[in-house]
Design a protein around this motif. Structure first.
Motif, PDB file in Angstrom:
ATOM      1  N   ALA A 187     -10.018  41.700   7.706  1.00  0.00           N
ATOM      2  CA  ALA A 187      -9.819  40.980   6.479  1.00  0.00           C
ATOM      3  C   ALA A 187      -9.616  41.895   5.301  1.00  0.00           C
ATOM      4  CB  ALA A 187     -10.934  40.019   6.171  1.00  0.00           C
ATOM      5  N   GLU A 188      -8.712  41.607   4.155  1.00  0.00           N
ATOM      6  CA  GLU A 188      -8.797  42.329   2.989  1.00  0.00           C
ATOM      7  C   GLU A 188      -9.576  41.689   2.004  1.00  0.00           C
ATOM      8  OE1 GLU A 188      -6.267  44.809   1.866  1.00  0.00           O
ATOM      9  OE2 GLU A 188      -4.822  44.898   3.536  1.00  0.00           O
ATOM     10  N   LEU A 189     -10.534  42.366   1.630  1.00  0.00           N
ATOM     11  CA  LEU A 189     -11.607  41.782   0.550  1.00  0.00           C
ATOM     12  C   LEU A 189     -11.939  42.765  -0.334  1.00  0.00           C
ATOM     13  CD1 LEU A 189     -14.108  40.375   3.535  1.00  0.00           C
ATOM     14  CD2 LEU A 189     -12.415  39.068   2.005  1.00  0.00           C
ATOM     15  N   THR A 190     -12.689  41.969  -1.496  1.00  0.00           N
ATOM     16  CA  THR A 190     -12.887  43.039  -2.680  1.00  0.00           C
ATOM     17  C   THR A 190     -14.500  43.288  -2.870  1.00  0.00           C
ATOM     18  OG1 THR A 190     -11.370  41.724  -3.981  1.00  0.00           O
ATOM     19  CG2 THR A 190     -12.847  42.941  -5.437  1.00  0.00           C
ATOM     20  N   ILE A 191     -14.597  44.473  -3.028  1.00  0.00           N
ATOM     21  CA  ILE A 191     -16.020  45.079  -3.223  1.00  0.00           C
ATOM     22  C   ILE A 191     -16.428  44.630  -4.666  1.00  0.00           C
ATOM     23  CG2 ILE A 191     -17.451  47.134  -2.722  1.00  0.00           C
ATOM     24  CD1 ILE A 191     -15.527  48.517  -1.198  1.00  0.00           C
ATOM     25  N   ASP A 192     -17.357  43.638  -4.477  1.00  0.00           N
ATOM     26  CA  ASP A 192     -18.007  43.354  -5.654  1.00  0.00           C
ATOM     27  C   ASP A 192     -18.972  44.262  -6.095  1.00  0.00           C
ATOM     28  OD1 ASP A 192     -16.872  40.706  -6.173  1.00  0.00           O
ATOM     29  OD2 ASP A 192     -18.430  39.522  -4.954  1.00  0.00           O
ATOM     30  N   VAL A 193     -19.763  44.978  -5.387  1.00  0.00           N
ATOM     31  CA  VAL A 193     -20.840  45.996  -5.537  1.00  0.00           C
ATOM     32  C   VAL A 193     -20.827  46.864  -4.424  1.00  0.00           C
ATOM     33  CG1 VAL A 193     -23.273  46.644  -6.172  1.00  0.00           C
ATOM     34  CG2 VAL A 193     -22.188  44.425  -7.005  1.00  0.00           C
ATOM     35  N   ALA A 194     -20.769  48.093  -4.473  1.00  0.00           N
ATOM     36  CA  ALA A 194     -20.970  49.339  -3.519  1.00  0.00           C
ATOM     37  C   ALA A 194     -22.408  49.960  -3.900  1.00  0.00           C
ATOM     38  CB  ALA A 194     -19.831  50.288  -3.328  1.00  0.00           C
ATOM     39  N   GLU A 195     -23.171  50.031  -2.980  1.00  0.00           N
ATOM     40  CA  GLU A 195     -24.392  50.732  -3.101  1.00  0.00           C
ATOM     41  C   GLU A 195     -24.369  51.938  -1.894  1.00  0.00           C
ATOM     42  OE1 GLU A 195     -27.102  47.251  -4.395  1.00  0.00           O
ATOM     43  OE2 GLU A 195     -27.468  47.565  -2.352  1.00  0.00           O
ATOM     44  N   PRO A 196     -23.979  53.238  -2.624  1.00  0.00           N
ATOM     45  CA  PRO A 196     -24.117  54.387  -1.313  1.00  0.00           C
ATOM     46  C   PRO A 196     -25.717  54.490  -1.308  1.00  0.00           C
ATOM     47  CG  PRO A 196     -23.374  54.885  -3.673  1.00  0.00           C
ATOM     48  CD  PRO A 196     -23.635  53.402  -3.875  1.00  0.00           C
ATOM     49  N   MET A 197     -26.059  54.322   0.081  1.00  0.00           N
ATOM     50  CA  MET A 197     -27.331  54.882   0.390  1.00  0.00           C
ATOM     51  C   MET A 197     -27.536  56.276   0.909  1.00  0.00           C
ATOM     52  SD  MET A 197     -28.835  52.032  -0.287  1.00  0.00           S
ATOM     53  CE  MET A 197     -29.711  50.669   0.298  1.00  0.00           C
ATOM     54  N   GLY A 198     -26.334  57.069   0.831  1.00  0.00           N
ATOM     55  CA  GLY A 198     -26.540  58.479   1.433  1.00  0.00           C
ATOM     56  C   GLY A 198     -25.627  58.330   3.216  1.00  0.00           C
ATOM     57  N   ASN A 199     -26.274  57.900   4.064  1.00  0.00           N
ATOM     58  CA  ASN A 199     -25.542  58.059   5.547  1.00  0.00           C
ATOM     59  C   ASN A 199     -24.667  56.846   5.510  1.00  0.00           C
ATOM     60  OD1 ASN A 199     -27.766  56.104   5.336  1.00  0.00           O
ATOM     61  ND2 ASN A 199     -28.069  56.405   7.458  1.00  0.00           N
ATOM     62  N   GLU A 200     -25.016  55.877   4.635  1.00  0.00           N
ATOM     63  CA  GLU A 200     -24.279  54.496   4.598  1.00  0.00           C
ATOM     64  C   GLU A 200     -24.054  53.882   3.473  1.00  0.00           C
ATOM     65  OE1 GLU A 200     -26.284  51.948   7.711  1.00  0.00           O
ATOM     66  OE2 GLU A 200     -27.895  51.629   6.240  1.00  0.00           O
ATOM     67  N   PHE A 241     -23.879  50.305   1.385  1.00  0.00           N
ATOM     68  CA  PHE A 241     -24.001  48.733   1.382  1.00  0.00           C
ATOM     69  C   PHE A 241     -22.654  48.218   0.564  1.00  0.00           C
ATOM     70  CE2 PHE A 241     -28.616  47.718   2.537  1.00  0.00           C
ATOM     71  CZ  PHE A 241     -28.528  48.602   3.556  1.00  0.00           C
ATOM     72  N   ILE A 242     -21.897  47.303   1.075  1.00  0.00           N
ATOM     73  CA  ILE A 242     -20.987  47.001   0.319  1.00  0.00           C
ATOM     74  C   ILE A 242     -20.981  45.326   0.048  1.00  0.00           C
ATOM     75  CG2 ILE A 242     -18.991  48.622   0.466  1.00  0.00           C
ATOM     76  CD1 ILE A 242     -17.909  47.139   2.716  1.00  0.00           C
ATOM     77  N   TYR A 243     -20.997  44.588  -0.865  1.00  0.00           N
ATOM     78  CA  TYR A 243     -21.332  43.259  -1.216  1.00  0.00           C
ATOM     79  C   TYR A 243     -19.548  42.771  -1.239  1.00  0.00           C
ATOM     80  CZ  TYR A 243     -26.113  44.447  -1.755  1.00  0.00           C
ATOM     81  OH  TYR A 243     -27.426  44.585  -1.480  1.00  0.00           O
ATOM     82  N   LEU A 244     -19.172  41.909  -0.384  1.00  0.00           N
ATOM     83  CA  LEU A 244     -17.731  41.531  -0.486  1.00  0.00           C
ATOM     84  C   LEU A 244     -17.701  40.322  -0.748  1.00  0.00           C
ATOM     85  CD1 LEU A 244     -16.867  42.956   3.005  1.00  0.00           C
ATOM     86  CD2 LEU A 244     -16.161  43.950   1.048  1.00  0.00           C
ATOM     87  N   SER A 245     -16.778  40.021  -1.600  1.00  0.00           N
ATOM     88  CA  SER A 245     -16.385  38.687  -2.230  1.00  0.00           C
ATOM     89  C   SER A 245     -15.435  37.742  -1.217  1.00  0.00           C
ATOM     90  CB  SER A 245     -15.769  38.758  -3.576  1.00  0.00           C
ATOM     91  OG  SER A 245     -15.139  37.627  -3.930  1.00  0.00           O
ATOM     92  N   THR A 246     -16.125  36.844  -0.794  1.00  0.00           N
ATOM     93  CA  THR A 246     -14.831  36.079   0.123  1.00  0.00           C
ATOM     94  C   THR A 246     -14.983  34.453  -0.407  1.00  0.00           C
ATOM     95  OG1 THR A 246     -16.907  35.124   1.753  1.00  0.00           O
ATOM     96  CG2 THR A 246     -15.788  37.137   2.320  1.00  0.00           C
ATOM     97  N   ALA A 284     -15.471  57.366   3.471  1.00  0.00           N
ATOM     98  CA  ALA A 284     -14.351  57.215   2.527  1.00  0.00           C
ATOM     99  C   ALA A 284     -14.620  56.798   1.241  1.00  0.00           C
ATOM    100  CB  ALA A 284     -13.421  56.048   3.370  1.00  0.00           C
ATOM    101  N   ARG A 285     -15.972  56.591   0.773  1.00  0.00           N
ATOM    102  CA  ARG A 285     -16.437  56.325  -0.535  1.00  0.00           C
ATOM    103  C   ARG A 285     -16.102  55.095  -0.838  1.00  0.00           C
ATOM    104  NH1 ARG A 285     -18.757  60.937  -3.190  1.00  0.00           N
ATOM    105  NH2 ARG A 285     -18.543  62.652  -1.895  1.00  0.00           N
ATOM    106  N   PRO A 286     -16.444  53.887  -0.192  1.00  0.00           N
ATOM    107  CA  PRO A 286     -15.900  52.483  -0.700  1.00  0.00           C
ATOM    108  C   PRO A 286     -16.494  52.483  -2.175  1.00  0.00           C
ATOM    109  CG  PRO A 286     -17.392  52.388   1.041  1.00  0.00           C
ATOM    110  CD  PRO A 286     -17.129  53.852   0.866  1.00  0.00           C
ATOM    111  N   ALA A 287     -15.740  51.887  -3.109  1.00  0.00           N
ATOM    112  CA  ALA A 287     -16.378  51.793  -4.577  1.00  0.00           C
ATOM    113  C   ALA A 287     -15.998  50.361  -4.911  1.00  0.00           C
ATOM    114  CB  ALA A 287     -15.577  52.668  -5.423  1.00  0.00           C
ATOM    115  N   THR A 288     -17.015  50.040  -5.936  1.00  0.00           N
ATOM    116  CA  THR A 288     -17.180  48.716  -6.620  1.00  0.00           C
ATOM    117  C   THR A 288     -15.597  48.454  -7.148  1.00  0.00           C
ATOM    118  OG1 THR A 288     -19.443  49.196  -7.144  1.00  0.00           O
ATOM    119  CG2 THR A 288     -18.173  47.557  -8.578  1.00  0.00           C
ATOM    120  N   GLY A 289     -15.323  47.415  -7.151  1.00  0.00           N
ATOM    121  CA  GLY A 289     -13.999  46.757  -7.758  1.00  0.00           C
ATOM    122  C   GLY A 289     -12.893  46.995  -6.656  1.00  0.00           C
TER     123      GLY A 289
END
Ligand SMILES: Nc1ncnc2c1ncn2[C@@H]1O[C@H](COP(=O)(O)OP(=O)(O)OP(=O)(O)O)[C@@H](O)[C@H]1O
Ligand SMILES: [Mg+2]
Length: 374
Positions: A311-324, A326-331, A344-349
């Motif tokens: 699925a192609e979704l938008t990242i509302d918030v990305a929280e880098p924890m180091g090893n992983e 957390f991405i909050y995806l808007s559905t 791949a450094r997923p980023a907010t927005g």
């Protein structure tokens, strides 16, 4: 040998206004000999009440408690051969550590040298030999906790009961004491029933976990079975951090293929074979898809994946924890939490393509909240 059997165990606290509280609702549970059973659930679900009935500190409204096959409903607490460690430790402030640990044995008229021997053994196991002459006020929280456990050990009970024994310790101390209690269980090889509201404690310590909610048992099984195959939506969202994503939607059929379509959302994925197997009676009906955050992957980190499960979704918030991250995806109205690799450094927005590992996903009937696979 000590098995504990609860059958149709019921506790109703009467209320003068007439709205009685059913704290424990006819539960059936067997704790095996030498098992470490964890009772876990949110505040007020009936964990302490269950434990207190086993200890004999609370009267049973109905049902039976058996130890080694003998009904003990009417046996006095002191004759039940059970020792309980309380959350507040309940140490006597005017007595030394030695006297606190010896007290229960004195009451039971043990000989002096037997008492000294047992207290010394327990103190060694717990590493508190140097503290025996101190009073509780001169101990740290962790040391007090050990004294409380020591007081239970000296009794050599058939069954140990623990009611949230780590909740007064700071986070770091909780982790180390958790491991110590697990070691103690191996060393003493006794039956232990341990109450906590902390699902991490339950997962890490229990041979089996009994998840409770509202006086009922939701599921009893080994930790990983509970984690991987939650029986219902409550267990799915209570065990695991972050909780399992639960997405409302419907199963739709198109060209002989079944899809999960999330409500008001671009999220539409083809069902995996095992999800197809359980969904025959649910086509075009409301359904809840359950997927753990670690089963949502950033496709940029994958070499191979099924496009029908993306699925192609938008990242509302990305929280880098180091090893992983957390991405909050808007559905649409619902959000989905993924734990993806940080490479791949997923980023907010950002728009992101995620692959859902549907072989590890679940479908729940929103009417019964049950896992369709059960
Ligand atoms: N003495 C009492 N009189 C009336 N109601 C009670 C009494 N003790 C407990 N209850 C009620 O029974 C229910 C279960 O309480 P219990 O103490 O067993 O919960 P718990 O799972 O141990 O919760 P916590 O995690 O907060 O310790 C709650 O609704 C509580 O308010
Ligand atoms: Mg409690």
């Amino acid at each position: 040998m000590a098995t504990v059997d609860l059958s149709k165990l019921l506790k109703i606290y009467p209320n003068r206004k007439g709205d009685d509280v059913t704290a424990v609702n006819q539960i059936d549970l067997t704790i095996k000999d030498r098992e470490f059973m964890v009772l876990v659930g949110p505040s007020g679900c009936g964990k302490s009440t269950t434990l207190r009935m086993i200890a004999g500190l609370e009267e049973v409204t109905d049902g039976e408690i058996k130890i080694d096959g003998h009904v003990i409903n009417n046996v006095q607490p002191k004759d039940r051969n059970i020792a309980m460690v309380f959350q507040n430790y309940a140490l006597y402030p005017h007595m030394s550590v030695f006297e606190n640990m010896a007290f229960g044995l004195k009451l039971r008229k043990f000989k002096k040298d037997e008492i000294a021997c047992r207290v010394q053994d327990a103190a060694e196991i717990l590493g508190i030999e140097d503290l025996l002459q101190r009073k509780p006020f001169a101990l740290s929280g962790g040391q007090r906790q050990r004294v409380a456990v020591g007081r239970a050990i000296v009794r050599k009970p058939k069954v140990f009961l623990f009611d949230e024994p780590l909740s007064n310790l700071d986070a770091k101390m909780r982790v180390s004491t958790r491991a110590e209690i697990s070691k103690l269980h191996t060393r003493l090889a006794s039956t232990m029933i341990y109450v906590t509201h902390d699902q991490v404690e339950a997962m890490t310590m229990g041979d089996r976990i009994c998840v409770m909610n509202g006086g009922d048992i939701m599921q009893v099984d080994e930790p990983l079975t509970i984690y991987n195959n939650p029986a219902n939506m409550f267990v799915a969202s209570f065990i695991g951090s972050p909780p399992m994503n639960l997405v409302n939607g419907a199963i739709q059929s198109q060209d002989n293929t079944l899809y999960f379509q999330a409500d008001n959302s671009p999220l539409r994925v083809k069902l995996s074979n095992q999800l197809v197997d359980v969904s025959t009676n649910h086509i075009d009906k409301p359904i809840v898809l359950g997927i753990r955050s670690e089963d949502i992957h950033d496709v940029r980190a994958l070499s191979d994946y099924e496009t029908e499960h993306t699925a192609e979704l938008t990242i509302d918030v990305a929280e880098p924890m180091g090893n992983e991250t957390f991405i909050y995806l808007s559905t649409g109205q619902q959000s989905l939490i993924g734990r993806v690799r940080s490479d791949a450094r997923p980023a907010t927005g950002e728009q992101i393509k995620v692959w859902l590992d549907l072989n590890k996903a679940h479908l729940f009937d929103p009417a019964t909240e049950k896992n369709l696979a059960n």
